[in-house]
Scaffold this motif. Structure first.
Motif, PDB file in Angstrom:
ATOM      1  N   LYS A  67       0.854  -1.181   0.000  1.00  0.00           N
ATOM      2  CA  LYS A  67       0.000   0.000   0.000  1.00  0.00           C
ATOM      3  C   LYS A  67       0.884   1.223   0.000  1.00  0.00           C
ATOM      4  CE  LYS A  67      -3.852  -2.163   2.355  1.00  0.00           C
ATOM      5  NZ  LYS A  67      -4.731  -2.138   3.525  1.00  0.00           N
ATOM      6  N   SER A  68       0.405   2.297  -0.624  1.00  0.00           N
ATOM      7  CA  SER A  68       1.152   3.543  -0.631  1.00  0.00           C
ATOM      8  C   SER A  68       0.243   4.673  -0.158  1.00  0.00           C
ATOM      9  CB  SER A  68       1.715   3.846  -2.023  1.00  0.00           C
ATOM     10  OG  SER A  68       0.680   3.994  -2.962  1.00  0.00           O
ATOM     11  N   CYS A  69       0.873   5.688   0.387  1.00  0.00           N
ATOM     12  CA  CYS A  69       0.161   6.856   0.901  1.00  0.00           C
ATOM     13  C   CYS A  69      -0.169   7.763  -0.284  1.00  0.00           C
ATOM     14  CB  CYS A  69       1.046   7.570   1.917  1.00  0.00           C
ATOM     15  SG  CYS A  69       0.300   9.017   2.663  1.00  0.00           S
ATOM     16  N   ASN A  70      -1.441   7.900  -0.573  1.00  0.00           N
ATOM     17  CA  ASN A  70      -1.864   8.725  -1.695  1.00  0.00           C
ATOM     18  C   ASN A  70      -3.170   9.400  -1.327  1.00  0.00           C
ATOM     19  OD1 ASN A  70      -1.966   9.890  -4.234  1.00  0.00           O
ATOM     20  ND2 ASN A  70      -1.320   8.018  -5.257  1.00  0.00           N
ATOM     21  N   GLY A  71      -3.632  10.278  -2.163  1.00  0.00           N
ATOM     22  CA  GLY A  71      -4.844  11.007  -1.826  1.00  0.00           C
ATOM     23  C   GLY A  71      -5.576  11.522  -3.039  1.00  0.00           C
ATOM     24  N   ARG A  93      -6.033  16.876  -1.056  1.00  0.00           N
ATOM     25  CA  ARG A  93      -7.198  17.197  -0.218  1.00  0.00           C
ATOM     26  C   ARG A  93      -7.320  16.256   0.973  1.00  0.00           C
ATOM     27  NH1 ARG A  93      -7.816  22.150  -1.243  1.00  0.00           N
ATOM     28  NH2 ARG A  93      -8.095  22.584  -3.433  1.00  0.00           N
ATOM     29  N   ASN A  94      -6.920  15.008   0.815  1.00  0.00           N
ATOM     30  CA  ASN A  94      -6.939  14.023   1.894  1.00  0.00           C
ATOM     31  C   ASN A  94      -5.948  12.930   1.537  1.00  0.00           C
ATOM     32  OD1 ASN A  94      -8.238  11.887   0.314  1.00  0.00           O
ATOM     33  ND2 ASN A  94     -10.041  13.182   0.408  1.00  0.00           N
ATOM     34  N   CYS A  95      -5.581  12.137   2.513  1.00  0.00           N
ATOM     35  CA  CYS A  95      -4.602  11.075   2.296  1.00  0.00           C
ATOM     36  C   CYS A  95      -5.095   9.771   2.909  1.00  0.00           C
ATOM     37  CB  CYS A  95      -3.262  11.429   2.941  1.00  0.00           C
ATOM     38  SG  CYS A  95      -2.523  12.930   2.280  1.00  0.00           S
ATOM     39  N   THR A  96      -4.904   8.693   2.167  1.00  0.00           N
ATOM     40  CA  THR A  96      -5.248   7.365   2.658  1.00  0.00           C
ATOM     41  C   THR A  96      -4.232   6.369   2.113  1.00  0.00           C
ATOM     42  OG1 THR A  96      -6.705   6.978   0.773  1.00  0.00           O
ATOM     43  CG2 THR A  96      -7.739   7.794   2.787  1.00  0.00           C
ATOM     44  N   CYS A  97      -4.184   5.222   2.746  1.00  0.00           N
ATOM     45  CA  CYS A  97      -3.335   4.135   2.258  1.00  0.00           C
ATOM     46  C   CYS A  97      -4.141   3.337   1.243  1.00  0.00           C
ATOM     47  CB  CYS A  97      -2.900   3.243   3.417  1.00  0.00           C
ATOM     48  SG  CYS A  97      -1.738   4.062   4.517  1.00  0.00           S
ATOM     49  N   ARG A  98      -3.620   3.235   0.035  1.00  0.00           N
ATOM     50  CA  ARG A  98      -4.292   2.524  -1.055  1.00  0.00           C
ATOM     51  C   ARG A  98      -3.346   1.524  -1.679  1.00  0.00           C
ATOM     52  NH1 ARG A  98      -6.666   7.908  -4.001  1.00  0.00           N
ATOM     53  NH2 ARG A  98      -8.063   8.511  -2.312  1.00  0.00           N
ATOM     54  N   LYS A  99      -3.915   0.583  -2.408  1.00  0.00           N
ATOM     55  CA  LYS A  99      -3.104  -0.396  -3.124  1.00  0.00           C
ATOM     56  C   LYS A  99      -2.092   0.354  -3.986  1.00  0.00           C
ATOM     57  CE  LYS A  99      -3.323  -4.131  -6.443  1.00  0.00           C
ATOM     58  NZ  LYS A  99      -4.148  -4.900  -7.365  1.00  0.00           N
ATOM     59  N   CYS A 100      -0.859  -0.083  -3.909  1.00  0.00           N
ATOM     60  CA  CYS A 100       0.213   0.587  -4.632  1.00  0.00           C
ATOM     61  C   CYS A 100       0.012   0.447  -6.144  1.00  0.00           C
ATOM     62  CB  CYS A 100       1.559  -0.010  -4.225  1.00  0.00           C
ATOM     63  SG  CYS A 100       2.963   0.877  -4.907  1.00  0.00           S
ATOM     64  N   ASN A 101       0.133   1.552  -6.867  1.00  0.00           N
ATOM     65  CA  ASN A 101       0.005   1.580  -8.319  1.00  0.00           C
ATOM     66  C   ASN A 101       1.402   1.572  -8.925  1.00  0.00           C
ATOM     67  OD1 ASN A 101      -0.371   2.156 -11.009  1.00  0.00           O
ATOM     68  ND2 ASN A 101      -1.763   3.858 -10.674  1.00  0.00           N
ATOM     69  N   GLY A 102       1.826   0.433  -9.447  1.00  0.00           N
ATOM     70  CA  GLY A 102       3.160   0.281 -10.007  1.00  0.00           C
ATOM     71  C   GLY A 102       3.406   1.125 -11.247  1.00  0.00           C
ATOM     72  N   ASN A 103       2.357   1.719 -11.838  1.00  0.00           N
ATOM     73  CA  ASN A 103       2.542   2.573 -13.021  1.00  0.00           C
ATOM     74  C   ASN A 103       3.183   3.910 -12.668  1.00  0.00           C
ATOM     75  OD1 ASN A 103       1.379   0.681 -14.758  1.00  0.00           O
ATOM     76  ND2 ASN A 103      -0.680   1.454 -14.332  1.00  0.00           N
ATOM     77  N   ASN A 104       2.992   4.380 -11.414  1.00  0.00           N
ATOM     78  CA  ASN A 104       3.543   5.685 -11.066  1.00  0.00           C
ATOM     79  C   ASN A 104       4.266   5.694  -9.710  1.00  0.00           C
ATOM     80  OD1 ASN A 104       1.500   5.655  -9.160  1.00  0.00           O
ATOM     81  ND2 ASN A 104       0.213   7.109 -10.246  1.00  0.00           N
ATOM     82  N   ASP A 106       7.096   3.379  -6.974  1.00  0.00           N
ATOM     83  CA  ASP A 106       7.961   2.241  -6.697  1.00  0.00           C
ATOM     84  C   ASP A 106       7.304   1.442  -5.576  1.00  0.00           C
ATOM     85  OD1 ASP A 106       9.894   0.393  -6.053  1.00  0.00           O
ATOM     86  OD2 ASP A 106      11.404   1.873  -5.470  1.00  0.00           O
ATOM     87  N   CYS A 107       6.798   0.261  -5.892  1.00  0.00           N
ATOM     88  CA  CYS A 107       6.053  -0.549  -4.929  1.00  0.00           C
ATOM     89  C   CYS A 107       6.922  -1.592  -4.240  1.00  0.00           C
ATOM     90  CB  CYS A 107       4.878  -1.236  -5.631  1.00  0.00           C
ATOM     91  SG  CYS A 107       3.681  -0.075  -6.319  1.00  0.00           S
ATOM     92  N   GLY A 108       8.221  -1.477  -4.360  1.00  0.00           N
ATOM     93  CA  GLY A 108       9.125  -2.425  -3.721  1.00  0.00           C
ATOM     94  C   GLY A 108       9.200  -2.201  -2.225  1.00  0.00           C
TER      95      GLY A 108
END
Length: 120
Positions: A67-71, A93-104, A106-108
């Motif tokens: 998961k990555s911190c994105n919003g 506007r807000n931040c949540t932990c979401r499934k990491c998107n390997g397109n944009n 680094d999900c390592g």
């Protein structure tokens, strides 16, 4: 039993005051180009870490779900004194932990130091 202890430690990690390593909004200055050169504007971004499954706890050939911190983002326009055209910049506007998107992203695995607030 080890899994229960690990879950308890993870739930307590970051629970103390002043710990900011969890996913959250934070304000930073970003450089923007204006008619007067480079100016700095304050904006909100998402920063921090998200809980994820530890690779050594998984008994499978599949990689753990990262998961990555994105919003949710929008754009605002700032008007720099002396410039006729405003500059457009991103704002979280807000931040949540979401499934990491390997397109944009680094999900390592995380290779840096973990903040002291996560140490027990």
């Amino acid at each position: 039993m080890q899994l229960v202890v690990m879950a308890a430690l993870l739930s307590l990690a970051g629970a103390g005051p002043g710990c900011s390593s969890r996913c959250h909004l934070t304000t930073i200055p970003i450089p923007v180009e204006s008619c007067r050169g480079t100016e700095y504007i304050l904006t909100n971004i998402c920063a921090g870490q998200c809980e994820t499954e530890a690779e050594n706890l998984i008994d499978s050939d599949e990689l753990p779900l990262q998961k990555s911190c994105n919003g949710d983002w929008s754009y605002e326009v700032a008007h720099i004194k002396g410039c006729q055209v405003g500059v457009r910049y991103p704002v979280a506007r807000n931040c949540t932990c979401r499934k990491c998107n390997g397109n944009n992203t680094d999900c390592g695995p995380f290779r840096g130091n973990i903040a002291n607030c996560l140490s027990i």
